[in-house]
Design a protein around this motif. Structure first.
Motif, short mmCIF file in Angstrom:
data_model
loop_
_atom_site.label_atom_id
_atom_site.label_comp_id
_atom_site.label_asym_id
_atom_site.label_seq_id
_atom_site.Cartn_x
_atom_site.Cartn_y
_atom_site.Cartn_z
N SER A 40 40.02 43.30 22.66
CA SER A 40 39.34 42.24 23.41
C SER A 40 40.36 41.33 24.09
N GLN A 52 40.93 41.04 28.22
CA GLN A 52 40.81 39.77 28.95
C GLN A 52 42.09 39.48 29.74
N ASP A 54 42.32 39.20 33.77
CA ASP A 54 42.87 38.01 34.42
C ASP A 54 44.03 38.35 35.35
#
Length: 159
Positions: free
Chosen positions: A7, A11, A15
């Motif tokens: 996770s 992310q 980004d």
């Protein structure tokens, strides 16, 4: 622990994705509408299937994209090199693939374009930390080439 790591890196990679397309800027989807199965009238067979098929037929004629800024997207190296790969494959199941020098070069160009991005640099660092990829960038690119582009057997019997 594994889910947390995945996770977290997902992310971070999201980004870092500077090539990510922006909805309603680079493209706009035609979401059409959802079919409420409760609203379907029963057809002669009282199973609702004919009504459902007609509803899908009505929706299928509409394009998925209302807008797609192809010129802007193709100006990005990762997309440009990716699109060049599209004609490299034979869609006929029982025909043997023959990779040409040009196709091999296009694959290398795509991998090089990907490796220039911060996203892939971070993905590589993560995989090295997890001992899932070689630290040497050239070896990592070879690994990507094997994973993404090596031929595999396919026939209609295997499907």
């Amino acid at each position: 622990m594994i889910n947390e790591k995945l996770s977290e890196i997902a992310q971070i990679l999201c980004d870092l994705d500077s090539d990510r397309l922006v909805r309603n800027v680079d493209y706009k989807l035609n979401l059409q509408r959802e079919i409420d199965l409760r609203e379907l009238r029963l057809d002669q067979d009282n199973d609702g299937i004919s009504d459902l098929i007609e509803e899908f037929k009505t929706m299928m004629g509409r394009p998925l994209f209302e807008f797609f800024d192809f010129e802007k997207i193709i100006s990005r190296r990762t997309y440009k090199t990716f699109f060049r790969l599209f004609n490299n494959y034979n869609e006929e199941i029982n025909k043997q693939e023959i990779e040409t020098y040009r196709e091999s070069r296009e694959q290398d160009d795509f991998i090089d374009a990907c490796m220039e991005t911060e996203l892939m640099k971070e993905a590589h660092r993560f995989l090295v930390r997890e001992e899932k990829a070689p630290e040497d960038e050239e070896e990592f690119k070879k690994m990507l080439d094997d994973i993404w582009f090596d031929f595999y057997g396919r026939s209609d019997k295997e499907l």
